[in-house]
Design an enzyme around this catalytic site. Structure first.
Site, PDB file in Angstrom:
ATOM      1  N   GLU A 245       0.839  -1.211   0.000  1.00 20.54           N
ATOM      2  CA  GLU A 245       0.000   0.000   0.000  1.00 20.54           C
ATOM      3  C   GLU A 245       0.869   1.255   0.000  1.00 20.54           C
ATOM      4  O   GLU A 245       1.912   1.295   0.645  1.00 20.54           O
ATOM      5  CB  GLU A 245      -0.903  -0.009   1.238  1.00 20.54           C
ATOM      6  CG  GLU A 245      -1.906  -1.156   1.206  1.00 20.54           C
ATOM      7  CD  GLU A 245      -2.787  -1.204   2.440  1.00 20.54           C
ATOM      8  OE1 GLU A 245      -2.681  -0.305   3.300  1.00 20.54           O
ATOM      9  OE2 GLU A 245      -3.587  -2.133   2.553  1.00 20.54           O
ATOM     10  N   HIS A 263      -8.127   0.756   1.918  1.00 17.48           N
ATOM     11  CA  HIS A 263      -7.852   0.457   3.327  1.00 17.48           C
ATOM     12  C   HIS A 263      -8.690   1.349   4.251  1.00 17.48           C
ATOM     13  O   HIS A 263      -8.164   2.090   5.069  1.00 17.48           O
ATOM     14  CB  HIS A 263      -6.363   0.635   3.646  1.00 17.48           C
ATOM     15  CG  HIS A 263      -5.932  -0.129   4.873  1.00 17.48           C
ATOM     16  ND1 HIS A 263      -4.649  -0.537   5.077  1.00 17.48           N
ATOM     17  CD2 HIS A 263      -6.628  -0.550   5.963  1.00 17.48           C
ATOM     18  CE1 HIS A 263      -4.554  -1.167   6.230  1.00 17.48           C
ATOM     19  NE2 HIS A 263      -5.761  -1.183   6.800  1.00 17.48           N
TER      20      HIS A 263
END
Length: 297
Positions: A245, A263
């Site tokens: 990420e 997320h």
């Protein structure tokens, strides 16, 4: 308190305000710092710890500790705390939302309506009567199970050991995947669970199965997942977390059978407020000599 705290990640707008009420806040590393606040997406490296010679506690805003060098923290006798429980309901709601979104192809349907292409969407599938296979039966896994059960789904799960829950336990992960229409990941991250969802598990899930991940990107062998989706080895995926990420594999971006979110499992006003309060409470309790409220492990 005038104890110096280093805020390494903004986390949420309310957190700096809460910290400044009780501590002396630094936004850059400083040798006097005794406490540090970070997030699950930022973590703490051994290099960062070495720059803070007086660091005693790391307060993580979030549950996941994958990006904190826990071994280095233990070696330096630095306490690590996180924020469990308070984000359970929000993450569980997102897990169910991803199941609904993938089953009924909601993102694609939304795009078609906006493009004035009414009625061109292939049929989706219902959750009722399907099997929700949960990998992990902790707080979040149980919260997802209860919601899925209310939708008329059958529940099975895999964990390190059987739990006191009214659901079917399967010790073999591949067997759970075979039995599942939706394989939902709610297991804590970390080395023990790293890439536990790999080629064999995905093959067992099969061409109509859907993978839902609200746990951690490290739990999935991401290249294997991409291949499984591109080749039709599995039917779809709903992903809130990724291996690197904020980088998301390019191949996933154009797949209609995949729902992607950035997320945001805990991204509700209620959860973020509670997380900020627990983060500060961990620091307060620790420096009062009573230890962190929610320490790891």
């Amino acid at each position: 308190m005038s104890i110096p705290i280093y805020l390494a990640s903004e986390c949420t707008p309310i957190l700096p305000e809460l910290l400044e009420r009780e501590f002396r806040l630094f936004r850059e590393p400083h040798s006097s710092v005794r406490g540090m606040v970070t997030s699950s997406s930022n973590g703490v490296s051994v290099v960062q710890m070495e720059r803070l010679p007086n660091l005693q506690i790391i307060a993580n805003f979030g549950v996941g500790l994958d990006l904190i060098d826990l071994q280095a923290a233990q070696a330096r006798h630095i306490v690590v705390a996180n924020t469990p429980d308070v984000l359970t309901e929000s993450v569980a709601e997102l897990g169910l939302g991803l199941m609904l979104a993938t089953a009924r192809r909601l993102p694609v349907a939304d795009r078609l309506v906006r493009a004035r292409q009414w009625g061109k969407l292939p049929l989706g599938s219902q959750l009722f009567g399907k099997t929700c296979g949960l990998v992990g039966m902790g707080r979040i896994g149980l919260a997802i199970a209860r919601r899925a059960e209310a939708f008329g789904m059958k529940i099975a799960y895999h964990a390190r050991h059987a739990c006191q829950v009214p659901y079917r336990f399967l010790a073999n992960l591949e067997e759970l995947a075979t039995d599942s229409d939706f394989l939902v990941l709610a297991v804590p991250g970390g080395r023990a669970a790293e890439r536990m969802i790999e080629t064999r598990v995905l093959a067992a899930l099969g061409p109509t199965g859907v993978l839902i991940n609200v746990a951690s990107g490290s739990v999935v062998d991401e290249p294997a997942l991409v291949r499984a989706l591109l080749t039709g080895q599995i039917g779809g995926a709903g992903l809130d977390v990724f291996a690197q990420e904020p980088q998301v594999p390019e191949e996933l971006l154009n797949l209609d059978q995949v729902v992607l979110t950035p997320h945001l499992g805990s991204a509700t006003a209620e959860a973020r407020q509670a997380m900020a309060e627990l983060c500060v409470a961990n620091l307060r309790s620790f420096f009062a000599g009573e230890g962190a409220l929610t320490p790891w492990p």
